[in-house]
Scaffold this active site. Sequence first.
Site, PDB file in Angstrom:
ATOM      1  N   SER A  66       0.834  -1.206   0.000  1.00  0.00           N
ATOM      2  CA  SER A  66       0.000   0.000   0.000  1.00  0.00           C
ATOM      3  C   SER A  66       0.865   1.251   0.000  1.00  0.00           C
ATOM      4  O   SER A  66       0.609   2.199  -0.759  1.00  0.00           O
ATOM      5  CB  SER A  66      -0.922   0.002   1.221  1.00  0.00           C
ATOM      6  OG  SER A  66      -1.834  -1.070   1.179  1.00  0.00           O
ATOM      7  N   ARG A 104       0.553   8.016   5.998  1.00  0.00           N
ATOM      8  CA  ARG A 104      -0.315   7.139   6.786  1.00  0.00           C
ATOM      9  C   ARG A 104      -1.754   7.681   6.810  1.00  0.00           C
ATOM     10  O   ARG A 104      -2.710   6.904   6.886  1.00  0.00           O
ATOM     11  CB  ARG A 104       0.232   6.967   8.198  1.00  0.00           C
ATOM     12  CG  ARG A 104      -0.404   5.812   8.959  1.00  0.00           C
ATOM     13  CD  ARG A 104       0.448   5.364  10.132  1.00  0.00           C
ATOM     14  NE  ARG A 104       1.610   4.608   9.721  1.00  0.00           N
ATOM     15  CZ  ARG A 104       1.628   3.285   9.526  1.00  0.00           C
ATOM     16  NH1 ARG A 104       0.508   2.583   9.690  1.00  0.00           N
ATOM     17  NH2 ARG A 104       2.725   2.673   9.175  1.00  0.00           N
ATOM     18  N   HIS A 142      -3.104   6.470   3.647  1.00  0.00           N
ATOM     19  CA  HIS A 142      -3.273   5.022   3.745  1.00  0.00           C
ATOM     20  C   HIS A 142      -4.580   4.656   4.434  1.00  0.00           C
ATOM     21  O   HIS A 142      -5.296   3.754   3.995  1.00  0.00           O
ATOM     22  CB  HIS A 142      -2.079   4.431   4.504  1.00  0.00           C
ATOM     23  CG  HIS A 142      -2.176   2.965   4.755  1.00  0.00           C
ATOM     24  ND1 HIS A 142      -2.520   2.433   5.980  1.00  0.00           N
ATOM     25  CD2 HIS A 142      -1.983   1.904   3.936  1.00  0.00           C
ATOM     26  CE1 HIS A 142      -2.517   1.118   5.914  1.00  0.00           C
ATOM     27  NE2 HIS A 142      -2.198   0.764   4.679  1.00  0.00           N
TER      28      HIS A 142
END
Length: 211
Positions: free
Chosen positions: A15, A38, A41
């Site tokens: 990812s 993040r 993500h």
Amino acid sequence: MDSLTMKPEQIEAESFRIIDKEAGDHGWPEAEWQVVRRSIHTSADFEYAGSMVFSDGAVEKAVAAIKSGSAIVTDTNMALSGIGKERLAPFGCRAVCHVADPDVAESARSYGITRSIAAMRKAVASPDNRIFVIGNAPTALFELLRLVREGAAQPALIIGLPVGFVGAEESKNALAATDGSIPFITNIGRKGGSNVAAAVVNALTIIAARS
């Protein structure tokens, strides 16, 4: 590799590879990018690459606060649930949310305020609570900023990412307008949420563990 047979750590690594590729030349310094990446993500939303805002040295100050064992306060139990407690444990950090506390509910009824406001008032009463994580309630962020102005709170970091159509963008603008007198991480616009706020904390604890 078949995604059905991939281990969780392989999925995460893949990812991040995809995010790095699609983000291209994003222009973020490495430390800040770890936080922004993040956030992308957890939300699958690349707009965070352009909308996140950090006060000067926010990541470094956040890492220092985590390493010193500062307690973390969230505005929702959802954000609290999303924070990796196992990453906080080595630093002696605890994470709490007061919004469902009986005394907070009673205070909210007595004063005619939201539980989010009452929870912030309770949170700042403890000197151990230094990192404030707001991913849902603009009223919590507005109240925290009021308490800071009045000298009732001195956060080591505010992660301000409330989501919504009423007050969310305005509360984040008010945080950004402090010009770094309070270390902060926020974003521009209506987007945000408890999941993104928790992701920011997780990114910071990972940085702290590696530094």
